[in-house]
Scaffold this active site. Structure first.
Site, PDB file in Angstrom:
ATOM      1  N   HIS A 157      44.446  37.366  30.614  1.00 49.99           N
ATOM      2  CA  HIS A 157      43.861  38.525  29.944  1.00 49.99           C
ATOM      3  C   HIS A 157      42.400  38.243  29.628  1.00 49.99           C
ATOM      4  CE1 HIS A 157      43.511  41.958  27.214  1.00 49.99           C
ATOM      5  NE2 HIS A 157      42.924  41.141  26.361  1.00 49.99           N
ATOM      6  N   ASP A 161      49.393  45.163  67.985  1.00 48.70           N
ATOM      7  CA  ASP A 161      49.444  46.606  68.225  1.00 48.70           C
ATOM      8  C   ASP A 161      50.082  46.967  69.561  1.00 48.70           C
ATOM      9  OD1 ASP A 161      48.084  46.717  65.860  1.00 48.70           O
ATOM     10  OD2 ASP A 161      46.333  47.785  66.639  1.00 48.70           O
TER      11      ASP A 161
END
Length: 462
Positions: free
Chosen positions: A436, A304
């Protein structure tokens, strides 16, 4: 005078990762931290807020148990326990970082560092010397010049985590990531929430369609959203009053608490950057090149403090780039494949270009959308709200953007990150077998949709 190969100033996601990386190179490393190891992310940001988000999510789900055929008694929120748990989680992770420092033989100093030379640092009256120095001092809550900002019960993103009682109501100034996450959390807890945002929409950096969908969902949860709003002042006591103007119409919102969620700014005060000839901007942070090197050859900066993408995972990777350049070879960080995750309810995640950004660059695109409501696992979980939006170049179907809103979006986005990092086409992703029934199938369908081949939804790409 103690000598090291690397001195790291700051013990957050950039600092401690850099220290460990250098230690793995076999280097002698010192790390200086003014407060707690883990930095903002661990102690006042990512981890505490996500612990609260988890409670908010579960609390919301438990109120829907009758839908699943489960009958229970009255469900109550113990806010003090919620806050205690978020602190316990942060403390456990902080202890883990301390153990990593010991395991990697990294010497930790607690105090405020001062640069006294290109290769020297003063800490607690001691002078430390090193071949390289990495500045990773992070960011702080952005200061806002607003009448009433210092009144009691006016909070910032740090002090809100110290609340002992659940606010009856809260006005949040700022509809960016921090504001929307706290809005979602406190609304789920039963607090009356209003969000006041200066831009035309909440989350202005996100894909416009995703942003607008979330806005509709938040409004249905009872959150008041005010956009194109300019705040004039905070006044009063109990309740507080927030005065603002929406375009030309004056408005006032009353709340027991106000949160200033206007972003963060780089933190590097007291380091004496000027004396070391290090270029910086007070708002934009310390200037670095692609290898995170500053204008001083021996001094690097990451995270940052450089004023770039203020995300913990970006900070950590920038730290790796910096240390690799010091002791090995520099590999540029792929900023085009950086994921962004917003822990709203429901979650949002994105990587790559938005539809608007792609058009502004003159890229001819195909856009495919697949709704979570057409996914079996989403229906099983009782969370059908949301969609995935995939963007690809028309000429070669290379995927350049993936945007999601819905349950577990912050986990599902990683397949999109990998696709963009590797330059995959929608055909390549569609040709990959997805299990799935799972949520990840939404990305498979979106990839099929780029060339009009969706299976479980009638609409293709545009």
């Amino acid at each position: 005078m103690a000598s090291y190969d690397l001195i790291v100033i700051g013990g957050g996601p950039a600092g401690y990762v850099a220290a460990i990386r250098a230690a793995r190179y076999g280097k002698k490393v010192a790390l200086i931290e003014r407060e707690k190891l883990g930095g903002t992310c661990l102690n006042w940001g990512c981890i505490p807020t996500k612990a609260m988000h988890r409670t908010a999510y579960l609390f919301s789900q438990l109120q829907q148990l009758a839908h699943f055929g489960i009958q229970v008694g009255q469900i109550e929120l113990d806010f003090q326990r919620v806050m205690a748990r978020k602190s316990e989680v942060a403390a456990a992770l902080g202890k883990g970082i301390q153990q990593l420092m010991q395991a990697n033989k990294i010497e930790v100093y607690h105090g405020t560092a001062e640069l006294i030379g290109n290769r020297e640092v003063l800490i607690n009256g001691l002078v430390l010397q090193a071949s390289y120095i990495l500045i990773a001092t992070g960011s702080k809550a952005a200061e806002i010049s607003l009448p009433g900002a210092s009144l009691p019960n006016v909070l910032n993103s740090n002090s809100i985590l110290e609340l002992s009682r659940l606010p009856a109501s809260i006005a949040i100034i700022g509809g960016g990531v921090i504001g929307i996450e706290f809005a979602s959390i406190f609304a789920a807890f039963g607090t009356k929430v209003a969000v006041i945002e200066m831009s035309e929409r909440i989350l202005p950096e996100m894909d416009e369609e995703i942003s607008k969908r979330l806005a509709g969902m938040l409004k249905r949860k009872g959150i008041d959203l005010y956009t194109s709003a300019k705040v004039g002042a905070i006044r009063g006591a109990s309740p507080l009053m927030v005065d603002f103007v929406v375009r030309v119409e004056p408005k006032t919102v009353s709340a027991t608490h106000v949160l200033l969620a206007t972003g963060r700014s780089p933190e590097f005060g007291g380091l004496n950057l000027d004396e070391q000839g290090i270029r910086y901007d007070t708002k934009r942070g310390i200037a670095v090149d692609a290898c995170m090197q500053t204008s001083s050859e021996a001094i690097y900066a990451a995270g940052d403090v450089t004023g770039g993408i203020m995300l913990a995972h970006v900070a950590s990777h920038e730290a790796l780039v910096a240390v690799d350049h010091m002791f090995g070879e520099c590999e540029r960080l792929p900023y085009e494949a950086v994921p962004a995750c917003i822990f709203s309810l429901p979650e949002i995640a994105m990587v790559g270009l938005t539809e608007q950004a792609a058009k502004e660059r003159g890229i001819d695109i195909a856009v495919s959308k697949f709704p979570f409501a057409a996914n079996g696992k989403a229906l099983v979980m009782g969370e059908p709200e949301g969609l995935v939006k995939m963007i690809a170049r028309k000429q070669d179907h290379v995927i350049i953007g993936v945007h999601m809103i819905g349950s577990h979006a912050t986990d599902l986005i990683q397949e999109g990150v990998l696709a963009i990092k590797m330059g995959l086409t929608s055909e390549q992703l569609a040709a990959t077998i997805h299990p799935h029934p799972t949520m990840i199938e939404v990305l498979h369908e979106a990839a099929l949709g780029i060339h009009g081949q969706m299976i479980h939804y009638a609409t293709g790409s545009k």
